[in-house]
Write an enzyme that holds these catalytic residues in place. Structure first.
Site, PDB file in Angstrom:
ATOM      1  N   GLU A   1      -0.678  22.092  18.488  1.00 16.32           N
ATOM      2  CA  GLU A   1      -1.079  20.927  17.680  1.00 16.32           C
ATOM      3  C   GLU A   1      -2.277  20.223  18.318  1.00 16.32           C
ATOM      4  O   GLU A   1      -2.296  19.988  19.524  1.00 16.32           O
ATOM      5  CB  GLU A   1       0.104  19.961  17.579  1.00 16.32           C
TER       6      GLU A   1
ATOM      7  N   ALA B   1      -3.484   8.149  12.658  1.00 13.05           N
ATOM      8  CA  ALA B   1      -2.534   7.068  12.425  1.00 13.05           C
ATOM      9  C   ALA B   1      -3.145   6.052  11.472  1.00 13.05           C
ATOM     10  O   ALA B   1      -4.331   5.756  11.546  1.00 13.05           O
ATOM     11  CB  ALA B   1      -2.161   6.406  13.743  1.00 13.05           C
TER      12      ALA B   1
ATOM     13  N   ASP C   1      20.210   8.963   9.190  1.00 15.00           N
ATOM     14  CA  ASP C   1      18.981   9.706   9.481  1.00 15.00           C
ATOM     15  C   ASP C   1      19.140  11.175   9.068  1.00 15.00           C
ATOM     16  O   ASP C   1      18.255  11.754   8.439  1.00 15.00           O
ATOM     17  CB  ASP C   1      18.681   9.602  10.983  1.00 15.00           C
TER      18      ASP C   1
ATOM     19  N   LYS D   1      15.275  15.185   2.407  1.00 14.45           N
ATOM     20  CA  LYS D   1      13.831  15.461   2.453  1.00 14.45           C
ATOM     21  C   LYS D   1      13.587  16.978   2.421  1.00 14.45           C
ATOM     22  O   LYS D   1      12.717  17.462   1.690  1.00 14.45           O
ATOM     23  CB  LYS D   1      13.252  14.834   3.735  1.00 14.45           C
TER      24      LYS D   1
ATOM     25  N   GLN E   1       9.797  15.807  16.567  1.00 11.87           N
ATOM     26  CA  GLN E   1       9.136  14.934  17.523  1.00 11.87           C
ATOM     27  C   GLN E   1       9.415  15.501  18.921  1.00 11.87           C
ATOM     28  O   GLN E   1      10.403  16.215  19.113  1.00 11.87           O
ATOM     29  CB  GLN E   1       9.721  13.515  17.369  1.00 11.87           C
TER      30      GLN E   1
HETATM   31  P1  FAD Z   1      10.332   9.757   6.179  1.00 13.10           P
HETATM   32  O1  FAD Z   1      11.014  11.066   6.130  1.00 13.10           O
HETATM   33  O2  FAD Z   1       9.899   9.152   4.890  1.00 13.10           O
HETATM   34  O3  FAD Z   1      11.322   8.745   6.937  1.00 13.10           O
HETATM   35  C1  FAD Z   1      10.927   7.423   7.273  1.00 13.10           C
HETATM   36  C2  FAD Z   1      12.185   6.554   7.363  1.00 13.10           C
HETATM   37  O4  FAD Z   1      12.721   6.382   6.048  1.00 13.10           O
HETATM   38  C3  FAD Z   1      13.312   7.174   8.206  1.00 13.10           C
HETATM   39  O5  FAD Z   1      14.012   6.144   8.838  1.00 13.10           O
HETATM   40  C4  FAD Z   1      14.174   7.852   7.153  1.00 13.10           C
HETATM   41  O6  FAD Z   1      15.522   8.019   7.561  1.00 13.10           O
HETATM   42  C5  FAD Z   1      14.050   6.874   5.995  1.00 13.10           C
HETATM   43  N1  FAD Z   1      14.230   7.533   4.702  1.00 13.10           N
HETATM   44  C6  FAD Z   1      13.731   8.743   4.332  1.00 13.10           C
HETATM   45  N2  FAD Z   1      14.078   9.011   3.054  1.00 13.10           N
HETATM   46  C7  FAD Z   1      14.785   7.943   2.614  1.00 13.10           C
HETATM   47  C8  FAD Z   1      15.416   7.612   1.376  1.00 13.10           C
HETATM   48  N3  FAD Z   1      15.377   8.445   0.311  1.00 13.10           N
HETATM   49  N4  FAD Z   1      16.072   6.403   1.254  1.00 13.10           N
HETATM   50  C9  FAD Z   1      16.106   5.546   2.303  1.00 13.10           C
HETATM   51  N5  FAD Z   1      15.536   5.809   3.505  1.00 13.10           N
HETATM   52  C10 FAD Z   1      14.892   6.996   3.652  1.00 13.10           C
HETATM   53  N6  FAD Z   1       2.006  10.470  11.888  1.00 13.10           N
HETATM   54  C11 FAD Z   1       0.691  10.388  11.513  1.00 13.10           C
HETATM   55  O7  FAD Z   1       0.193   9.299  11.212  1.00 13.10           O
HETATM   56  N7  FAD Z   1      -0.099  11.520  11.454  1.00 13.10           N
HETATM   57  C12 FAD Z   1       0.387  12.744  11.758  1.00 13.10           C
HETATM   58  O8  FAD Z   1      -0.337  13.740  11.690  1.00 13.10           O
HETATM   59  C13 FAD Z   1       1.764  12.865  12.161  1.00 13.10           C
HETATM   60  N8  FAD Z   1       2.287  14.066  12.476  1.00 13.10           N
HETATM   61  C14 FAD Z   1       3.605  14.147  12.868  1.00 13.10           C
HETATM   62  C15 FAD Z   1       4.132  15.408  13.210  1.00 13.10           C
HETATM   63  C16 FAD Z   1       5.444  15.532  13.622  1.00 13.10           C
HETATM   64  C17 FAD Z   1       5.987  16.897  13.989  1.00 13.10           C
HETATM   65  C18 FAD Z   1       6.273  14.374  13.719  1.00 13.10           C
HETATM   66  C19 FAD Z   1       7.691  14.488  14.180  1.00 13.10           C
HETATM   67  C20 FAD Z   1       5.753  13.117  13.375  1.00 13.10           C
HETATM   68  C21 FAD Z   1       4.426  12.989  12.939  1.00 13.10           C
HETATM   69  N9  FAD Z   1       3.877  11.743  12.608  1.00 13.10           N
HETATM   70  C22 FAD Z   1       2.550  11.670  12.218  1.00 13.10           C
HETATM   71  C23 FAD Z   1       4.660  10.519  12.716  1.00 13.10           C
HETATM   72  C24 FAD Z   1       5.353  10.135  11.381  1.00 13.10           C
HETATM   73  O9  FAD Z   1       4.378   9.860  10.402  1.00 13.10           O
HETATM   74  C25 FAD Z   1       6.178   8.890  11.638  1.00 13.10           C
HETATM   75  O10 FAD Z   1       7.204   9.152  12.547  1.00 13.10           O
HETATM   76  C26 FAD Z   1       6.748   8.211  10.394  1.00 13.10           C
HETATM   77  O11 FAD Z   1       7.286   6.938  10.792  1.00 13.10           O
HETATM   78  C27 FAD Z   1       7.887   8.943   9.748  1.00 13.10           C
HETATM   79  O12 FAD Z   1       7.463   9.963   9.015  1.00 13.10           O
HETATM   80  P2  FAD Z   1       8.532  10.873   8.190  1.00 13.10           P
HETATM   81  O13 FAD Z   1       7.721  11.881   7.520  1.00 13.10           O
HETATM   82  O14 FAD Z   1       9.661  11.301   9.040  1.00 13.10           O
HETATM   83  O15 FAD Z   1       9.072   9.760   7.129  1.00 13.10           O
END
Ligand code: FAD
Length: 307
Positions: A29, A63, A173, A180, A191
């Site tokens: 990455e 970000a 979670d 998802k 992560q």
């Molecule tokens: P989601 O899956 O939407 O989850 C966010 C929160 O909402 C969680 O608490 C989840 O439990 C909750 N949730 C999800 N679905 C629902 C629902 N239907 N109802 C109620 N609650 C719900 N960030 C960047 O800015 N750029 C990047 O390139 C980037 N790359 C990443 C790569 C990896 C491998 C990882 C692990 C993280 C990356 N991140 C990146 C960070 C990520 O954007 C953040 O951690 C963000 O806060 C969560 O993203 P997510 O896709 O898990 O969100």
């Protein structure tokens, strides 16, 4: 609704299929550079790691939705100027659905078939209140659907061994993660974490909740004591105390910290591979040396699997 652009996509391997393919994938990455010097470092790392023939490489999305153009440009350049298979990260931060469709269309037009769909964090304070764009998306699962509807993309999502910091508890979670995945994700990447058991617990609870999406562990070797502090913020969990004690014992000697970081990361990867993980995703921070050293310490058969 397909965008009608992805005509070049079927010729490009789908990471979802590679990850399910049997042999473990090895991937790296990178983040998009912000300065000419950063760009030089990135391309040096890409060229040095290219010779290891990784299964794919990924380019993060800045970000707060920044570096959108750089992410697309770097991913496209990797696709056209190297032998590597690139994946673009994409976030929903500060974007309307129309803007997201535009970015997805640009990726498709550049022949990029693999996308990691993450929600992103609010600009400024990552733990601040999430305010969705008035014409945007609320959760990553919505972004997964949007990308999938746009064409024949292979889509990955984020997984969190210690639960997402915003989630009330591990059970909620896990339920959100499985939901998802069921919205169309082909694979997930975690992560960073520093104890293989934390990954294995995540895998077990996802399976128990009915999830079957392959989860690739995301790893990053410690190369300085500062990495430990930063990794705790990023992973949302304290660094494992027993491991921390080993690092603290050599904290005064930079070379020993680095050596221990490489060795413990390689040990963890070897254990994960023995546990049958679908691959290992290395967070490189745009440097190649530490990743190459971990790679070289892994058993030859594991490394050969990627070649
Ligand atoms: P989601 O899956 O939407 O989850 C966010 C929160 O909402 C969680 O608490 C989840 O439990 C909750 N949730 C999800 N679905 C629902 C629902 N239907 N109802 C109620 N609650 C719900 N960030 C960047 O800015 N750029 C990047 O390139 C980037 N790359 C990443 C790569 C990896 C491998 C990882 C692990 C993280 C990356 N991140 C990146 C960070 C990520 O954007 C953040 O951690 C963000 O806060 C969560 O993203 P997510 O896709 O898990 O969100």
């Amino acid at each position: 609704m397909a965008l009608g652009l992805p005509s070049r996509l079927p010729a490009t391997p789908a990471i979802g299929e590679l990850v399910r393919g049997g042999a473990p994938t090895f991937s790296f990455e990178f983040f998009p550079p912000k300065t000419p010097e950063g760009e030089r470092l990135l391309w040096r790392a890409i060229r040095e790691l290219e010779s290891l023939r990784p299964s794919f490489v990924s380019i993060t999305y800045g970000a707060g939705g920044t570096t959108r153009d750089t992410t697309v440009a770097v991913t496209e350049r990797v696709a056209t100027e190297t032998t590597l298979l690139p994946m673009a990260h994409l976030t929903a931060v500060n974007h309307s659905v129309a803007e997201l469709r535009n970015v997805i269309g640009r990726l498709a037009g550049a022949g990029i078939r693999n996308v990691l769909a993450v929600r992103g964090d609010p600009p400024g304070d990552p733990m601040g209140e999430w305010v969705e764009h008035p014409s945007g998306l609320r959760y990553a699962e919505d972004l997964v659907r949007l990308v999938k509807e746009a064409g024949d993309f292979s889509v990955g999502v984020a997984a969190f061994p210690y639960k997402h910091p915003r989630s009330a508890d591990v059970e909620t979670d896990t339920a959100h993660f499985v939901r998802k995945c069921q919205s169309g994700a082909d694979f997930a990447i975690t992560q960073m974490f520093f104890d293989a058991d934390d990954y294995l617990r995540l895998r077990d609870r996802v399976v128990a909740a009915g999830g079957d999406t392959p989860i690739v562990p995301g790893v990053m070797p410690v190369t300085r004591m500062a990495t430990i502090e930063r990794s705790s913020q990023l992973s949302g969990a304290p660094f494992p105390p027993a491991l921390l004690a080993r690092f603290e014992a050599v904290a005064g000697d930079e070379a020993s910290v680095r050596e221990l970081g490489i060795e413990t990361c390689a040990d963890m990867c070897a254990r994960l591979l023995a546990e049958g993980v679908p691959g290992i995703h290395f967070i490189t921070l745009n440097r190649s040396t530490a990743t190459r050293e971990v790679w070289q310490l892994l058993a030859p058969s594991d490394v050969a699997a990627a070649a």
